[in-house]
Design an enzyme around this catalytic site. Structure first.
Site, PDB file in Angstrom:
ATOM      1  N   ASP A 188       0.957  -1.049   0.088  1.00 55.77           N
ATOM      2  CA  ASP A 188      -0.144  -0.047  -0.036  1.00 55.77           C
ATOM      3  C   ASP A 188       0.911   1.197  -0.059  1.00 55.77           C
ATOM      4  O   ASP A 188       2.060   1.188   0.813  1.00 55.77           O
ATOM      5  CB  ASP A 188      -0.894  -0.043   1.258  1.00 55.77           C
ATOM      6  CG  ASP A 188      -2.022   1.085   1.199  1.00 55.77           C
ATOM      7  OD1 ASP A 188      -3.166   0.526   0.885  1.00 55.77           O
ATOM      8  OD2 ASP A 188      -1.787   2.083   1.126  1.00 55.77           O
ATOM      9  N   ILE A 189       0.432   2.259  -0.659  1.00 54.66           N
ATOM     10  CA  ILE A 189       1.381   3.572  -0.917  1.00 54.66           C
ATOM     11  C   ILE A 189       1.361   4.324   0.224  1.00 54.66           C
ATOM     12  O   ILE A 189       2.393   5.004   0.731  1.00 54.66           O
ATOM     13  CB  ILE A 189       0.663   4.342  -2.098  1.00 54.66           C
ATOM     14  CG1 ILE A 189       1.735   5.200  -2.614  1.00 54.66           C
ATOM     15  CG2 ILE A 189      -0.577   5.070  -1.812  1.00 54.66           C
ATOM     16  CD1 ILE A 189       1.541   5.879  -4.020  1.00 54.66           C
ATOM     17  N   GLN A 194     -14.578   2.359   1.095  1.00 53.58           N
ATOM     18  CA  GLN A 194     -13.726   2.141   0.089  1.00 53.58           C
ATOM     19  C   GLN A 194     -13.285   3.165  -0.938  1.00 53.58           C
ATOM     20  O   GLN A 194     -14.326   3.707  -1.360  1.00 53.58           O
ATOM     21  CB  GLN A 194     -14.496   0.989  -0.846  1.00 53.58           C
ATOM     22  CG  GLN A 194     -13.745   0.414  -2.015  1.00 53.58           C
ATOM     23  CD  GLN A 194     -14.495  -0.678  -2.544  1.00 53.58           C
ATOM     24  OE1 GLN A 194     -15.613  -1.103  -2.378  1.00 53.58           O
ATOM     25  NE2 GLN A 194     -13.751  -1.234  -3.650  1.00 53.58           N
ATOM     26  N   HIS A 217     -10.584  -5.412  -3.445  1.00 55.46           N
ATOM     27  CA  HIS A 217      -9.092  -5.692  -2.972  1.00 55.46           C
ATOM     28  C   HIS A 217      -9.425  -6.074  -1.663  1.00 55.46           C
ATOM     29  O   HIS A 217     -10.160  -5.740  -0.858  1.00 55.46           O
ATOM     30  CB  HIS A 217      -8.059  -4.683  -3.096  1.00 55.46           C
ATOM     31  CG  HIS A 217      -8.515  -3.214  -2.591  1.00 55.46           C
ATOM     32  ND1 HIS A 217      -9.536  -2.558  -3.307  1.00 55.46           N
ATOM     33  CD2 HIS A 217      -8.348  -2.699  -1.546  1.00 55.46           C
ATOM     34  CE1 HIS A 217      -9.796  -1.318  -2.475  1.00 55.46           C
ATOM     35  NE2 HIS A 217      -9.234  -1.557  -1.321  1.00 55.46           N
TER      36      HIS A 217
HETATM   37  P1  5GP Z   1      -9.599   1.288   0.149  1.00 52.20           P
HETATM   38  O1  5GP Z   1     -10.085   2.225   1.112  1.00 52.20           O
HETATM   39  O2  5GP Z   1     -10.253   1.436  -1.411  1.00 52.20           O
HETATM   40  O3  5GP Z   1     -10.128  -0.036   0.956  1.00 52.20           O
HETATM   41  O4  5GP Z   1      -8.267   1.193   0.009  1.00 52.20           O
HETATM   42  C1  5GP Z   1      -7.377   1.662  -1.128  1.00 52.20           C
HETATM   43  C2  5GP Z   1      -5.982   1.701  -0.836  1.00 52.20           C
HETATM   44  O5  5GP Z   1      -4.989   1.776  -2.015  1.00 52.20           O
HETATM   45  C3  5GP Z   1      -5.691   2.529   0.097  1.00 52.20           C
HETATM   46  O6  5GP Z   1      -5.107   2.374   1.388  1.00 52.20           O
HETATM   47  C4  5GP Z   1      -4.586   3.634  -0.373  1.00 52.20           C
HETATM   48  O7  5GP Z   1      -3.346   3.958   0.263  1.00 52.20           O
HETATM   49  C5  5GP Z   1      -4.268   2.577  -1.569  1.00 52.20           C
HETATM   50  N1  5GP Z   1      -3.812   3.061  -2.857  1.00 52.20           N
HETATM   51  C6  5GP Z   1      -4.299   4.028  -3.418  1.00 52.20           C
HETATM   52  N2  5GP Z   1      -3.842   4.588  -4.534  1.00 52.20           N
HETATM   53  C7  5GP Z   1      -2.665   3.701  -4.704  1.00 52.20           C
HETATM   54  C8  5GP Z   1      -1.542   3.594  -5.545  1.00 52.20           C
HETATM   55  O8  5GP Z   1      -1.384   4.284  -6.586  1.00 52.20           O
HETATM   56  N3  5GP Z   1      -0.395   2.734  -5.343  1.00 52.20           N
HETATM   57  C9  5GP Z   1      -0.480   1.936  -4.146  1.00 52.20           C
HETATM   58  N4  5GP Z   1       0.381   1.188  -3.876  1.00 52.20           N
HETATM   59  N5  5GP Z   1      -1.744   2.029  -3.213  1.00 52.20           N
HETATM   60  C10 5GP Z   1      -2.363   3.025  -3.624  1.00 52.20           C
END
Ligand code: 5GP
Ligand code: ZN
Length: 107
Positions: A31-32, A93, A99
């Site tokens: 995760d970034i 999300q 994911h």
């Molecule tokens: P969600 O909130 O959708 O469950 O989590 C999305 C996750 O993706 C977040 O923790 C965010 O930091 C990560 N993320 C978003 N954009 C990128 C990216 O471009 N690269 C990586 N490695 N992680 C990302």
């Protein structure tokens, strides 16, 4: 493949990520913005927006996603881990491509 989807762009290689695993159906990368010492995402290559969009045709994919978690966690040196699947905007999300988060050591 969804042209507007950031995870589809990572899957295609258009956006770089710190990949830790890839096979025909999945990619996993760090995760970034890590929220734990180890924090990676397991992402099916098939673009499905949320868990709410899944049905019985996705059963094998979802099962295989779960089964990847302990394997990849062990590869990262974890003896235990937490998992999280945020679902829908109300579920927190941010990226609308299904994911699973895997967190280890210090969430
Ligand atoms: P969600 O909130 O959708 O469950 O989590 C999305 C996750 O993706 C977040 O923790 C965010 O930091 C990560 N993320 C978003 N954009 C990128 C990216 O471009 N690269 C990586 N490695 N992680 C990302
Ligand atoms: Zn996508």
């Amino acid at each position: 493949m969804n042209a507007d989807c950031i995870f589809c762009k990572i899957i295609s290689g258009a956006i770089p990520a710190k990949n830790i695993y890839e096979d025909a159906d999945f990619i996993a990368f760090h995760d970034i913005k890590p929220m734990a010492k180890v924090h990676f995402l397991i992402v099916p290559k098939l673009h499905v927006a949320t868990l709410q969009d899944c049905n019985s045709t996705h059963q094998k994919l979802l099962g295989n996603m779960l089964l990847l978690a302990p394997k990849l966690a062990a590869d990262q040196g974890l003896k235990g881990f937490k998992t999280l699947i945020n679902t829908g905007r109300e579920g927190g999300q941010e990226v609308l491509h299904i994911h699973m988060h895997v967190f280890g050591s210090g969430l």
